[in-house]
Design a protein around this motif. Structure first.
Motif, PDB file in Angstrom:
ATOM      1  N   LEU A  75     -27.484 -31.587  24.885  1.00  0.00           N
ATOM      2  CA  LEU A  75     -27.893 -30.309  25.451  1.00  0.00           C
ATOM      3  C   LEU A  75     -28.432 -30.588  26.851  1.00  0.00           C
ATOM      4  CD1 LEU A  75     -27.989 -27.352  24.453  1.00  0.00           C
ATOM      5  CD2 LEU A  75     -30.397 -27.729  23.879  1.00  0.00           C
ATOM      6  N   ASN A  76     -27.794 -29.995  27.857  1.00  0.00           N
ATOM      7  CA  ASN A  76     -28.149 -30.288  29.257  1.00  0.00           C
ATOM      8  C   ASN A  76     -28.145 -31.792  29.522  1.00  0.00           C
ATOM      9  OD1 ASN A  76     -28.421 -27.726  30.370  1.00  0.00           O
ATOM     10  ND2 ASN A  76     -30.514 -27.496  29.600  1.00  0.00           N
ATOM     11  N   GLY A  77     -27.184 -32.485  28.930  1.00  0.00           N
ATOM     12  CA  GLY A  77     -26.999 -33.907  29.183  1.00  0.00           C
ATOM     13  C   GLY A  77     -27.836 -34.825  28.316  1.00  0.00           C
ATOM     14  N   GLU A  78     -28.766 -34.288  27.495  1.00  0.00           N
ATOM     15  CA  GLU A  78     -29.648 -35.138  26.687  1.00  0.00           C
ATOM     16  C   GLU A  78     -29.239 -35.064  25.216  1.00  0.00           C
ATOM     17  OE1 GLU A  78     -34.396 -36.195  26.283  1.00  0.00           O
ATOM     18  OE2 GLU A  78     -33.760 -34.383  27.334  1.00  0.00           O
ATOM     19  N   ASP A  79     -29.141 -36.217  24.560  1.00  0.00           N
ATOM     20  CA  ASP A  79     -28.756 -36.274  23.150  1.00  0.00           C
ATOM     21  C   ASP A  79     -29.938 -35.835  22.278  1.00  0.00           C
ATOM     22  OD1 ASP A  79     -27.793 -36.770  20.637  1.00  0.00           O
ATOM     23  OD2 ASP A  79     -27.372 -38.895  20.953  1.00  0.00           O
ATOM     24  N   ILE A  80     -29.768 -34.694  21.600  1.00  0.00           N
ATOM     25  CA  ILE A  80     -30.857 -34.159  20.768  1.00  0.00           C
ATOM     26  C   ILE A  80     -30.588 -34.340  19.269  1.00  0.00           C
ATOM     27  CG2 ILE A  80     -31.428 -32.424  22.519  1.00  0.00           C
ATOM     28  CD1 ILE A  80     -30.082 -30.340  20.624  1.00  0.00           C
TER      29      ILE A  80
END
Length: 549
Positions: A75-80
């Motif tokens: 999400l927005n480049g960050e792995d959540i």
């Protein structure tokens, strides 16, 4: 769409399972797709395709024993995908939000509407109480609720389904998230309300530059509203790409099947010619029906409705919630006493039936209800469910009853092995076949179908409609078909009544009503059908491709 090409959402090789230990079942298999800024991506598939599970995983809301086995969610480049619940709570609302499916079950019944919208603002500590109250009114105004100050003080049960869905949208947009996940956001709504809600989501999305992940089983909605499509079956992606390309040249056999099964206003099944000289089997003249209200007042639910249904034909009754459809058919079936007018089924004057003569009349007319999950007794076997009408009406020997039950089950396309099962062991389509078998066991003259296919996936719906057509041709059945789905009505009905607020605003042959409707209301219903602009050649191409696959 935004010039920014970095995806808001990117799912890579995602696999999800449910269960414990060795008993885990994989329901999503190696799924990958992305959503760009400002883009609408539709996840399309039938029940059990994995679309809702995939969407829930983005929010960290997998139910029960759901577990991400492999892959990642960026999400927005960050792995959540491995975040804790505490970290996920911090992004629900400000970054990603949800518009859930059922507005009736998604709001807290004991909190006012304003309190529920305010809650999302307070959880994230953005505003003080006075500012939050002002923002609540702004949001309710923005989603198009009339008298927002009044609505803020009301409770969910005081609002219509469309109003409740607007409240859920207000909650979803409150913190201007980058991504909204809309999980079947209009499947519980009438067609005109559905269009207004989808228009609202589109308008707000454009105003905020928000991306939308639209989860739907409705190809018409996906065709009208999405930039790109991802088609899921049994947890696997069958194909994905720009919506127009996927619909124009579907690559997978499953997508072609979905396309060919989707009812369309442009496609009409061949219907046998109606003998204009034949005597009507059902005649409704000037039907009116009132209900009592507190204080001695009366509410007119049906007002001067008249139509005829010839033997072996299908008459559709169309309208939105509250239009009087169900009240009309309950009067025809003898479950409701008319206030005025007459109803004749064959030679029987329904209004003149006594409690003694009503019972044998019920053999002539049988009902099939909307929800195959709710209309069958969960404690009875399928055999007992189908046999019950015979026990109520026909004192037949046990062996003959068994023979008739087995014959009718096979007639509706089910194996006799289902007779020993309970309803929960059957799919929705199988249950609706059982409901049809139960209705036909007494060999009625008229079958009333009350939204009998609206709860079914498109391919199962197509199968049930084909079955009903086959039974009508073979057994000479007469149908009264209640529906809010004009595409289905166009496909299967010979004549149609359109009801609005209890009044009949259009009536006649199906082709006449659809090609030159007499009322503005009917025109609005037709224009609100999703996928209406879906080119006819796409359906023909899909059908041709499906036959060749």
């Amino acid at each position: 769409m935004s010039a920014n090409t970095t995806p808001i959402l990117e799912i890579r090789n995602l696999s999800i399972s449910y269960g414990e230990g060795e008993a885990r079942t994989r329901v999503v298999h190696d799924v990958s797709f992305s959503v760009a800024p400002g883009e609408v991506l539709a996840l399309v598939g039938e029940s059990g395709s994995g679309k809702t599970t995939t969407a829930q995983s983005v929010l960290g809301l997998l139910s029960g024993s759901g577990h991400i086995d492999a892959g990642s969610i960026h999400l927005n480049g960050e792995d959540i995908s491995r975040w804790t619940e505490k970290r996920l709570r911090g992004i629900r609302g400000p970054v990603v939000s949800l518009i859930p499916q059922d507005p009736s079950n998604s709001l807290n019944p004991v909190l006012s509407v304003g309190a529920q919208v305010r809650e999302i603002l307070e959880i994230h500590g953005r505003l003080n109480r006075a500012e939050a109250d002002r923002r609540v009114i702004e949001l309710l105004t923005q989603v198009g609720l009339s008298e927002p100050e009044l609505r803020a003080k009301q409770y969910p049960h005081e609002l219509s389904g469309g109003m409740k869905q607007r409240v859920l949208i207000a909650i979803a947009i409150a913190l201007k998230p980058a991504l909204i996940i809309a999980d079947e956001p209009t499947s519980a709504l009438d067609v005109t309300v559905q269009r207004r809600i989808l228009d609202l989501i589109d308008d707000l999305r454009r105003a905020y530059g928000t991306s939308l992940l639209l989860v739907t089983h409705d190809l018409g909605v996906a065709a009208d509203r999405s930039d790109r499509l991802v088609v899921l079956q049994n947890g696997r992606i069958q194909e994905q790409g720009p919506t127009a390309e996927v619909l124009a040249t579907p690559q997978s056999a499953y997508t072609r099947k979905l396309l060919s099964d989707a009812p369309s206003l442009a496609v009409r099944s061949a219907r046998p010619a109606i003998d204009a000289n034949s005597k009507p089997l059902v005649t409704v003249e000037g039907l009116s029906l009132d209900f009592g209200l507190p204080g001695g007042r009366r509410f007119r639910a049906v007002d001067n409705v008249s139509f005829t249904v010839r033997k072996g034909t299908t008459h559709a009754i169309v309208g939105e919630s509250g239009s009087g459809k169900t009240t009309t058919i309950r009067a025809i079936a003898g479950f409701q006493k008319a206030t005025g007018g007459t109803i004749h089924v064959g030679d029987t004057d329904v209004a003149g039936l006594s409690s003694r003569t009503l019972r044998p009349f019920r053999r002539k007319i049988q009902l099939v209800y909307q929800n195959p999950w709710g209309s069958l007794d969960p404690r009875q076997t399928i055999f007992s469910i189908v046999e019950e009408p015979l026990l109520n009406f026909d004192p037949l020997p046990k062996a003959e009853r068994s023979q008739r039950v087995e014959a009718i089950i096979e007639r509706v396309g089910l194996p006799t092995s289902v007779l020993s099962r309970l309803p929960h062991a059957l799919s929705g389509g199988q249950r609706q076949r059982v409901a049809i078998a139960r209705a036909l066991i007494l060999e009625p003259e008229v079958v009333v179908l009350d939204e009998a296919v609206s709860a079914l996936d498109v391919t199962v719906q197509a199968q049930i409609l084909a079955l009903l057509g086959e039974l009508q041709r073979d057994l000479g059945l007469t149908y009264i078909f209640v529906s809010h789905d004009l595409a289905v009505v166009r496909q299967i009905a010979d004549t149609v009544s359109v009801l609005q607020n209890g009044r009949q605003v259009d009536y006649g042959p199906v082709a006449q009503i659809f090609e030159s409707p007499a009322s503005d209301y009917t025109r609005e219903l037709i224009e609100a059908v999703p996928g209406r602009t879906f080119p006819h050649h796409l359906h023909l191409a899909a059908q041709t491709a499906g036959q060749g696959s």
